[in-house]
Design a protein around this motif. Structure first.
Motif, PDB file in Angstrom:
ATOM      1  N   ALA A 132      18.017 -45.184  -3.685  1.00 46.59           N
ATOM      2  CA  ALA A 132      17.128 -44.033  -3.712  1.00 46.59           C
ATOM      3  C   ALA A 132      17.719 -43.001  -4.670  1.00 46.59           C
ATOM      4  O   ALA A 132      18.909 -43.049  -5.007  1.00 46.59           O
ATOM      5  CB  ALA A 132      16.977 -43.422  -2.316  1.00 46.59           C
ATOM      6  N   GLU A 135      17.724 -39.149  -4.212  1.00 45.66           N
ATOM      7  CA  GLU A 135      17.322 -38.167  -3.207  1.00 45.66           C
ATOM      8  C   GLU A 135      18.453 -37.187  -2.936  1.00 45.66           C
ATOM      9  O   GLU A 135      19.624 -37.457  -3.209  1.00 45.66           O
ATOM     10  CB  GLU A 135      16.932 -38.873  -1.904  1.00 45.66           C
ATOM     11  CG  GLU A 135      18.101 -39.606  -1.270  1.00 45.66           C
ATOM     12  CD  GLU A 135      17.739 -40.338   0.007  1.00 45.66           C
ATOM     13  OE1 GLU A 135      16.572 -40.718   0.174  1.00 45.66           O
ATOM     14  OE2 GLU A 135      18.650 -40.546   0.840  1.00 45.66           O
ATOM     15  N   HIS A 136      18.058 -36.072  -2.354  1.00 44.80           N
ATOM     16  CA  HIS A 136      19.015 -35.028  -1.990  1.00 44.80           C
ATOM     17  C   HIS A 136      20.101 -35.567  -1.069  1.00 44.80           C
ATOM     18  O   HIS A 136      19.809 -36.210  -0.059  1.00 44.80           O
ATOM     19  CB  HIS A 136      18.256 -33.899  -1.293  1.00 44.80           C
ATOM     20  CG  HIS A 136      19.106 -32.750  -0.864  1.00 44.80           C
ATOM     21  ND1 HIS A 136      19.749 -31.924  -1.760  1.00 44.80           N
ATOM     22  CD2 HIS A 136      19.426 -32.282   0.372  1.00 44.80           C
ATOM     23  CE1 HIS A 136      20.405 -30.992  -1.105  1.00 44.80           C
ATOM     24  NE2 HIS A 136      20.238 -31.197   0.192  1.00 44.80           N
ATOM     25  N   LEU A 190      22.399 -37.148  -6.647  1.00 45.42           N
ATOM     26  CA  LEU A 190      21.107 -37.636  -6.165  1.00 45.42           C
ATOM     27  C   LEU A 190      21.073 -39.160  -6.110  1.00 45.42           C
ATOM     28  O   LEU A 190      20.388 -39.745  -5.276  1.00 45.42           O
ATOM     29  CB  LEU A 190      19.986 -37.115  -7.062  1.00 45.42           C
ATOM     30  CG  LEU A 190      19.775 -35.597  -7.044  1.00 45.42           C
ATOM     31  CD1 LEU A 190      18.933 -35.169  -8.253  1.00 45.42           C
ATOM     32  CD2 LEU A 190      19.093 -35.164  -5.752  1.00 45.42           C
ATOM     33  N   TYR A 193      13.879 -45.714  -7.343  1.00 46.75           N
ATOM     34  CA  TYR A 193      12.850 -44.860  -6.751  1.00 46.75           C
ATOM     35  C   TYR A 193      12.301 -45.559  -5.516  1.00 46.75           C
ATOM     36  O   TYR A 193      11.749 -46.658  -5.612  1.00 46.75           O
ATOM     37  CB  TYR A 193      11.715 -44.594  -7.741  1.00 46.75           C
ATOM     38  CG  TYR A 193      12.187 -44.049  -9.066  1.00 46.75           C
ATOM     39  CD1 TYR A 193      13.189 -43.084  -9.131  1.00 46.75           C
ATOM     40  CD2 TYR A 193      11.651 -44.513 -10.253  1.00 46.75           C
ATOM     41  CE1 TYR A 193      13.623 -42.584 -10.341  1.00 46.75           C
ATOM     42  CE2 TYR A 193      12.077 -44.021 -11.470  1.00 46.75           C
ATOM     43  CZ  TYR A 193      13.069 -43.065 -11.513  1.00 46.75           C
ATOM     44  OH  TYR A 193      13.498 -42.577 -12.717  1.00 46.75           O
ATOM     45  N   SER A 228      11.732 -42.060   0.110  1.00 46.25           N
ATOM     46  CA  SER A 228      12.656 -40.981   0.449  1.00 46.25           C
ATOM     47  C   SER A 228      11.917 -39.738   0.901  1.00 46.25           C
ATOM     48  O   SER A 228      12.365 -38.615   0.671  1.00 46.25           O
ATOM     49  CB  SER A 228      13.534 -40.633  -0.767  1.00 46.25           C
ATOM     50  OG  SER A 228      14.355 -41.711  -1.129  1.00 46.25           O
ATOM     51  N   ASP A 229      10.780 -39.920   1.584  1.00 44.45           N
ATOM     52  CA  ASP A 229       9.983 -38.756   1.942  1.00 44.45           C
ATOM     53  C   ASP A 229      10.649 -37.873   2.988  1.00 44.45           C
ATOM     54  O   ASP A 229      10.238 -36.728   3.183  1.00 44.45           O
ATOM     55  CB  ASP A 229       8.580 -39.166   2.398  1.00 44.45           C
ATOM     56  CG  ASP A 229       8.573 -40.260   3.449  1.00 44.45           C
ATOM     57  OD1 ASP A 229       9.535 -41.046   3.508  1.00 44.45           O
ATOM     58  OD2 ASP A 229       7.595 -40.329   4.213  1.00 44.45           O
ATOM     59  N   HIS A 271      13.282 -36.525   2.516  1.00 46.25           N
ATOM     60  CA  HIS A 271      13.921 -35.493   1.692  1.00 46.25           C
ATOM     61  C   HIS A 271      12.919 -34.883   0.706  1.00 46.25           C
ATOM     62  O   HIS A 271      13.306 -34.355  -0.334  1.00 46.25           O
ATOM     63  CB  HIS A 271      15.102 -36.095   0.933  1.00 46.25           C
ATOM     64  CG  HIS A 271      16.058 -36.839   1.818  1.00 46.25           C
ATOM     65  ND1 HIS A 271      16.874 -36.212   2.738  1.00 46.25           N
ATOM     66  CD2 HIS A 271      16.299 -38.174   1.945  1.00 46.25           C
ATOM     67  CE1 HIS A 271      17.597 -37.126   3.382  1.00 46.25           C
ATOM     68  NE2 HIS A 271      17.259 -38.320   2.926  1.00 46.25           N
ATOM     69  N   HIS A 272      11.647 -34.958   1.039  1.00 45.99           N
ATOM     70  CA  HIS A 272      10.600 -34.482   0.133  1.00 45.99           C
ATOM     71  C   HIS A 272      10.744 -32.997  -0.181  1.00 45.99           C
ATOM     72  O   HIS A 272      10.307 -32.528  -1.229  1.00 45.99           O
ATOM     73  CB  HIS A 272       9.224 -34.712   0.772  1.00 45.99           C
ATOM     74  CG  HIS A 272       8.944 -33.778   1.912  1.00 45.99           C
ATOM     75  ND1 HIS A 272       9.484 -33.970   3.170  1.00 45.99           N
ATOM     76  CD2 HIS A 272       8.212 -32.635   1.974  1.00 45.99           C
ATOM     77  CE1 HIS A 272       9.088 -32.984   3.966  1.00 45.99           C
ATOM     78  NE2 HIS A 272       8.317 -32.175   3.279  1.00 45.99           N
ATOM     79  N   THR A 315      14.790 -34.745  -5.494  1.00 45.91           N
ATOM     80  CA  THR A 315      14.411 -36.011  -4.871  1.00 45.91           C
ATOM     81  C   THR A 315      13.237 -36.629  -5.621  1.00 45.91           C
ATOM     82  O   THR A 315      12.248 -35.957  -5.892  1.00 45.91           O
ATOM     83  CB  THR A 315      14.027 -35.795  -3.393  1.00 45.91           C
ATOM     84  OG1 THR A 315      15.153 -35.268  -2.689  1.00 45.91           O
ATOM     85  CG2 THR A 315      13.589 -37.087  -2.741  1.00 45.91           C
ATOM     86  N   TRP A 344      10.714 -39.585  -5.070  1.00 45.51           N
ATOM     87  CA  TRP A 344      10.306 -40.536  -4.042  1.00 45.51           C
ATOM     88  C   TRP A 344       8.883 -41.022  -4.292  1.00 45.51           C
ATOM     89  O   TRP A 344       8.100 -40.366  -4.973  1.00 45.51           O
ATOM     90  CB  TRP A 344      10.426 -39.921  -2.653  1.00 45.51           C
ATOM     91  CG  TRP A 344       9.527 -38.750  -2.378  1.00 45.51           C
ATOM     92  CD1 TRP A 344       9.708 -37.456  -2.768  1.00 45.51           C
ATOM     93  CD2 TRP A 344       8.299 -38.774  -1.645  1.00 45.51           C
ATOM     94  NE1 TRP A 344       8.673 -36.669  -2.325  1.00 45.51           N
ATOM     95  CE2 TRP A 344       7.795 -37.448  -1.631  1.00 45.51           C
ATOM     96  CE3 TRP A 344       7.577 -39.775  -0.998  1.00 45.51           C
ATOM     97  CZ2 TRP A 344       6.600 -37.113  -0.990  1.00 45.51           C
ATOM     98  CZ3 TRP A 344       6.397 -39.432  -0.361  1.00 45.51           C
ATOM     99  CH2 TRP A 344       5.928 -38.118  -0.363  1.00 45.51           C
ATOM    100  N   HIS A 355      19.786 -47.480   1.272  1.00 44.97           N
ATOM    101  CA  HIS A 355      19.056 -46.309   1.789  1.00 44.97           C
ATOM    102  C   HIS A 355      18.339 -46.651   3.086  1.00 44.97           C
ATOM    103  O   HIS A 355      17.502 -47.562   3.136  1.00 44.97           O
ATOM    104  CB  HIS A 355      18.050 -45.843   0.733  1.00 44.97           C
ATOM    105  CG  HIS A 355      17.095 -44.806   1.218  1.00 44.97           C
ATOM    106  ND1 HIS A 355      17.506 -43.633   1.813  1.00 44.97           N
ATOM    107  CD2 HIS A 355      15.734 -44.744   1.192  1.00 44.97           C
ATOM    108  CE1 HIS A 355      16.447 -42.907   2.141  1.00 44.97           C
ATOM    109  NE2 HIS A 355      15.366 -43.560   1.782  1.00 44.97           N
TER     110      HIS A 355
END
Length: 265
Positions: A36, A38-39, A46, A79, A82-83, A85-86, A91, A93, A124
């Motif tokens: 992923a 993401e944060h 990331l 990608y 990863s929602d 961390h939306h 992020t 996602w 992830h």
């Protein structure tokens, strides 16, 4: 006719189309790292999940290839779902249904080669349930043998030998992930680590929680505070990260050997 050129190494995308067909067979395993972008709090990059998945998968493929397993490393899927961390800038996602379609199409493409087995190495947690769905779809639609596994064997701090006690709830940007990135890419870790952020009330529950507790719940990472960290990174160190990485490579390598000999029945 000139024979297809097969360069050294085990990277799928280093081959030409003809050399891929010549180099692979129905015994070959397509190994797909998935992570992923993401944060991961204020201290980790990331690409933490993609970094770990790719590093573990790469080392495992090299190890099992030396043992005679015909494994090939595909490009990393970065990608992903990863929602949770939306809310955090940076992020990248995609919807779970979009990722499902992508992975099915990758399976379709693999099925157009001699390769009949695919193994996802996942870094992830948000991808786990979806990968179970993908395994069934790739089997049903294309007749592939499809497997998925984590890139590691767990790294929550247990309060022993100087490790923080994350109460079994260290799932994101805590001791384990921070230590592994300190080992793999120390220049990407910020010198100031965030404070401990362990959901202690959830940890005290019998059934609801993370890490194999049976009752799941919907959440986003900012439910636990503004850092997005769920765990305790304060005791993280590169030596622990090297141990966790080596354990992950060992686990994935052993799994690939089992996959190589897997038969239904």
């Amino acid at each position: 006719m000139t024979a297809p050129f097969t360069p050294p190494g085990r990277r799928w995308d280093d081959l030409s189309g003809p050399s891929l067909v010549a180099a692979t067979s129905e015994r070959s395993i397509a190994v797909v790292p998935i992570g992923a972008v993401e944060h991961h709090g204020p201290h980790l990059p990331l690409r933490t999940d993609a970094l770990i998945a790719e590093a573990v998968a790469t080392a495992a493929v090299e190890r099992v290839a030396a043992q005679g397993v015909d494994a090939w490393l595909l490009p990393t899927i970065a990608y992903a779902k990863s929602d949770e961390h939306h809310w955090a800038p940076g992020t990248l996602w995609i919807e779970g249904t979009t990722l499902l379609d992508e992975l099915i199409e990758i399976g379709r493409s693999i099925s157009m080669t001699p390769v009949r087995t695919v193994a996802f190495v996942n870094g992830h947690g948000g991808n786990v349930m979806l990968l179970g769905w993908v395994n069934r779809e790739l089997r049903r639609r294309f007749g592939l043998r499809s497997f998925s596994m984590p890139a590691g064997v767990g790294g929550a701090g247990d309060g022993v030998d100087g490790r923080p006690d994350e109460l079994g709830q260290g799932i994101h940007a805590g001791f384990g992930e921070t230590s592994i990135v300190m080992h793999l890419a120390p220049h990407l870790v910020a010198p100031d680590l965030p404070p401990r952020n362990v959901p202690e009330r959830i940890a005290a529950m019998t059934h609801i929680g993370f890490n194999r507790k049976p009752v799941m719940f919907g959440w986003t990472s900012d439910d636990f505070g503004p850092t997005g960290v769920i765990g305790d990174a304060t005791g993280a160190n590169a030596a622990a990260g090297r141990d966790l990485f080596d354990r992950g490579v060992g686990f994935v390598s052993e799994a690939l050997v089992e996959i190589d000999g897997f038969e239904f029945g």
